[in-house]
Design a protein around this motif. Structure first.
Motif, PDB file in Angstrom:
ATOM      1  N   ILE A  36     -73.183-138.634 -16.479  1.00 46.88           N
ATOM      2  CA  ILE A  36     -74.002-138.279 -17.650  1.00 46.88           C
ATOM      3  C   ILE A  36     -74.182-136.957 -18.071  1.00 46.88           C
ATOM      4  CG2 ILE A  36     -76.715-138.140 -17.430  1.00 46.88           C
ATOM      5  CD1 ILE A  36     -76.337-140.500 -15.433  1.00 46.88           C
ATOM      6  N   GLU A  37     -74.725-136.523 -19.262  1.00 47.22           N
ATOM      7  CA  GLU A  37     -75.094-135.517 -20.513  1.00 47.22           C
ATOM      8  C   GLU A  37     -76.694-134.743 -19.480  1.00 47.22           C
ATOM      9  OE1 GLU A  37     -74.341-134.109 -23.727  1.00 47.22           O
ATOM     10  OE2 GLU A  37     -72.154-135.873 -23.959  1.00 47.22           O
ATOM     11  N   MET A  38     -76.960-134.179 -18.245  1.00 45.92           N
ATOM     12  CA  MET A  38     -78.501-134.006 -17.553  1.00 45.92           C
ATOM     13  C   MET A  38     -78.810-133.012 -18.613  1.00 45.92           C
ATOM     14  SD  MET A  38     -78.411-135.851 -15.311  1.00 45.92           S
ATOM     15  CE  MET A  38     -79.588-135.208 -14.849  1.00 45.92           C
ATOM     16  N   ALA A  40     -79.284-133.198 -22.265  1.00 37.68           N
ATOM     17  CA  ALA A  40     -79.998-133.835 -23.150  1.00 37.68           C
ATOM     18  C   ALA A  40     -80.508-135.001 -22.422  1.00 37.68           C
ATOM     19  CB  ALA A  40     -79.088-134.485 -23.763  1.00 37.68           C
ATOM     20  N   ILE A  41     -79.824-135.817 -21.529  1.00 36.76           N
ATOM     21  CA  ILE A  41     -81.228-136.909 -21.018  1.00 36.76           C
ATOM     22  C   ILE A  41     -82.535-136.290 -20.310  1.00 36.76           C
ATOM     23  CG2 ILE A  41     -80.672-137.854 -19.240  1.00 36.76           C
ATOM     24  CD1 ILE A  41     -79.385-139.277 -21.218  1.00 36.76           C
ATOM     25  N   THR A  42     -82.474-134.933 -19.430  1.00 38.71           N
ATOM     26  CA  THR A  42     -83.775-134.274 -19.262  1.00 38.71           C
ATOM     27  C   THR A  42     -84.507-134.467 -20.093  1.00 38.71           C
ATOM     28  OG1 THR A  42     -82.207-134.483 -17.529  1.00 38.71           O
ATOM     29  CG2 THR A  42     -84.280-132.687 -17.915  1.00 38.71           C
ATOM     30  N   SER A  43     -83.820-133.492 -21.217  1.00 37.62           N
ATOM     31  CA  SER A  43     -84.994-133.176 -22.507  1.00 37.62           C
ATOM     32  C   SER A  43     -85.053-134.711 -23.511  1.00 37.62           C
ATOM     33  CB  SER A  43     -83.960-132.588 -23.966  1.00 37.62           C
ATOM     34  OG  SER A  43     -85.002-131.998 -24.800  1.00 37.62           O
ATOM     35  N   GLN A  44     -84.620-135.392 -23.349  1.00 43.20           N
ATOM     36  CA  GLN A  44     -85.092-136.450 -23.844  1.00 43.20           C
ATOM     37  C   GLN A  44     -86.156-137.144 -23.029  1.00 43.20           C
ATOM     38  OE1 GLN A  44     -82.624-139.256 -26.120  1.00 43.20           O
ATOM     39  NE2 GLN A  44     -81.012-137.072 -26.593  1.00 43.20           N
ATOM     40  N   TYR A  45     -85.511-137.237 -21.786  1.00 43.09           N
ATOM     41  CA  TYR A  45     -86.826-137.974 -20.915  1.00 43.09           C
ATOM     42  C   TYR A  45     -87.930-137.275 -21.245  1.00 43.09           C
ATOM     43  CZ  TYR A  45     -88.831-140.019 -16.588  1.00 43.09           C
ATOM     44  OH  TYR A  45     -89.227-141.042 -15.897  1.00 43.09           O
ATOM     45  N   LEU A  46     -88.009-136.110 -21.107  1.00 42.61           N
ATOM     46  CA  LEU A  46     -89.443-135.745 -20.519  1.00 42.61           C
ATOM     47  C   LEU A  46     -89.860-135.308 -22.319  1.00 42.61           C
ATOM     48  CD1 LEU A  46     -89.078-132.103 -18.877  1.00 42.61           C
ATOM     49  CD2 LEU A  46     -89.221-133.906 -17.705  1.00 42.61           C
ATOM     50  N   ASP A  47     -89.096-135.430 -23.149  1.00 41.20           N
ATOM     51  CA  ASP A  47     -90.253-135.947 -24.920  1.00 41.20           C
ATOM     52  C   ASP A  47     -90.620-136.975 -25.192  1.00 41.20           C
ATOM     53  OD1 ASP A  47     -89.885-134.899 -27.860  1.00 41.20           O
ATOM     54  OD2 ASP A  47     -89.297-137.536 -28.087  1.00 41.20           O
ATOM     55  N   TYR A  48     -90.427-138.420 -24.628  1.00 43.53           N
ATOM     56  CA  TYR A  48     -90.661-139.173 -23.855  1.00 43.53           C
ATOM     57  C   TYR A  48     -91.957-139.200 -23.304  1.00 43.53           C
ATOM     58  CZ  TYR A  48     -91.272-144.420 -22.072  1.00 43.53           C
ATOM     59  OH  TYR A  48     -92.584-145.535 -21.825  1.00 43.53           O
ATOM     60  N   LYS A  74     -80.086-131.114 -12.896  1.00 39.83           N
ATOM     61  CA  LYS A  74     -80.386-130.415 -13.970  1.00 39.83           C
ATOM     62  C   LYS A  74     -79.865-128.688 -13.699  1.00 39.83           C
ATOM     63  CE  LYS A  74     -81.963-128.769 -18.356  1.00 39.83           C
ATOM     64  NZ  LYS A  74     -83.471-128.355 -19.356  1.00 39.83           N
ATOM     65  N   SER A  75     -81.196-127.944 -13.031  1.00 38.77           N
ATOM     66  CA  SER A  75     -80.639-127.053 -12.037  1.00 38.77           C
ATOM     67  C   SER A  75     -79.904-126.738 -10.985  1.00 38.77           C
ATOM     68  CB  SER A  75     -82.055-126.897 -11.899  1.00 38.77           C
ATOM     69  OG  SER A  75     -82.616-127.657 -10.210  1.00 38.77           O
ATOM     70  N   PRO A  95     -74.986-133.819  -7.520  1.00 42.03           N
ATOM     71  CA  PRO A  95     -75.130-134.053  -7.647  1.00 42.03           C
ATOM     72  C   PRO A  95     -76.122-135.030  -8.489  1.00 42.03           C
ATOM     73  CG  PRO A  95     -75.189-132.027  -8.494  1.00 42.03           C
ATOM     74  CD  PRO A  95     -73.726-132.585  -8.567  1.00 42.03           C
ATOM     75  N   ARG A  96     -74.850-135.850  -9.725  1.00 42.74           N
ATOM     76  CA  ARG A  96     -75.646-136.755  -9.817  1.00 42.74           C
ATOM     77  C   ARG A  96     -75.290-138.163  -9.709  1.00 42.74           C
ATOM     78  NH1 ARG A  96     -72.177-134.714 -15.463  1.00 42.74           N
ATOM     79  NH2 ARG A  96     -71.378-135.047 -13.458  1.00 42.74           N
TER      80      ARG A  96
END
Length: 252
Positions: A36-38, A40-48, A74-75, A95-96
């Protein structure tokens, strides 16, 4: 140029929790669930989550917990780490990994639920016939004179036990039927007709292999069902006696 708020649009009712949303994002971005590309996924999840807030919708606590988890992963991937993965280091843990296992488990349950719903939809297309009532005058499991079918079954089992017939391996090629119930019914009729007194049950199976004996027994059951012959027993587990009925003799 599209408005920033129109870039990502989600139907909130289509997600049943944060894992469901993550699976949707992974599929939408055509990512490998094991890699998983953390960012991009984290950014889109927070946007939601921001969009839910703008729509003045209550954000469930589980969504916030997942947001914190994504930021933590991510960090850990972005920040320098002395224990960064080395080719020769087999103790490194991604970590994933835990998140991936949760997603795989959620996906498995989701697919199973979809399959069960499909089975339920198919079942709704069928109409079951209600169970018919048993006639009051029906003699279930009874032969003439109150003798139970079970007595014939027990006698047949004792017969097979005494004979200890050898089990013949089934042929690999289809062969013509050697014995038929119709032929055996005719043979039993002739045998019983020639005898003017009841015949011992075991005398009907003196010769023959397993296939012939089973066919003979089925023929006997059919004759009993058609009330052509009667079976009698003087004592429990005693010898069974078979004879033709009087009306069957007169009609033959």
């Amino acid at each position: 140029m599209a408005n920033e708020e129109d870039v990502l649009t989600f139907k909130l009712q289509s997600f049943e929790g944060p894992l469901d949303l993550l699976l949707h994002l992974i599929k939408q971005n055509e990512m490998d669930i094991y890699d998983i590309e953390m960012v991009a996924i984290t950014s889109q999840y927070l946007d939601y989550l921001h969009r839910m807030k703008k729509m003045q919708l209550d954000i469930a606590g589980e969504y916030l917990v997942m947001a914190a988890t994504l930021l933590n992963i991510k960090s850990r991937l972005l920040l320098p780490n002395e224990q960064a993965p080395q080719v020769e280091d087999e103790t490194y843990e991604d970590p994933r990994e835990e998140l991936v296992q949760q997603l795989l488990l959620h996906q498995a349950f989701k697919e199973a639920a979809a399959n069960l719903k499909g089975f339920a939809d198919e079942r709704q297309q069928l109409i079951s016939r209600p169970q018919a009532l048993v006639p009051e005058d029906a003699k279930l499991g009874q032969l003439e004179d109150g003798l139970e079918v079970k007595a014939l079954q027990q006698a047949f089992v004792r017969l097979l036990t005494k004979k200890k017939l050898e089990v013949v391996q089934a042929p690999r090629q289809v062969q013509a039927e050697r014995y038929t119930i119709k032929d055996e019914m005719q043979r039993l009729n002739r045998l019983l007709q020639e005898n003017h007194k009841p015949v011992l049950f075991t005398a009907l199976f003196e010769n023959g292999d397993r296939e012939e004996i089973v066919t003979t027994f089925l023929a006997l059951l059919e004759l009993v069902k058609r009330k052509k012959v009667v079976a009698s027993q003087s004592e429990v587990l005693g010898d069974l006696m078979i004879e033709r009925k009087v009306d069957a003799i007169e009609s033959s």
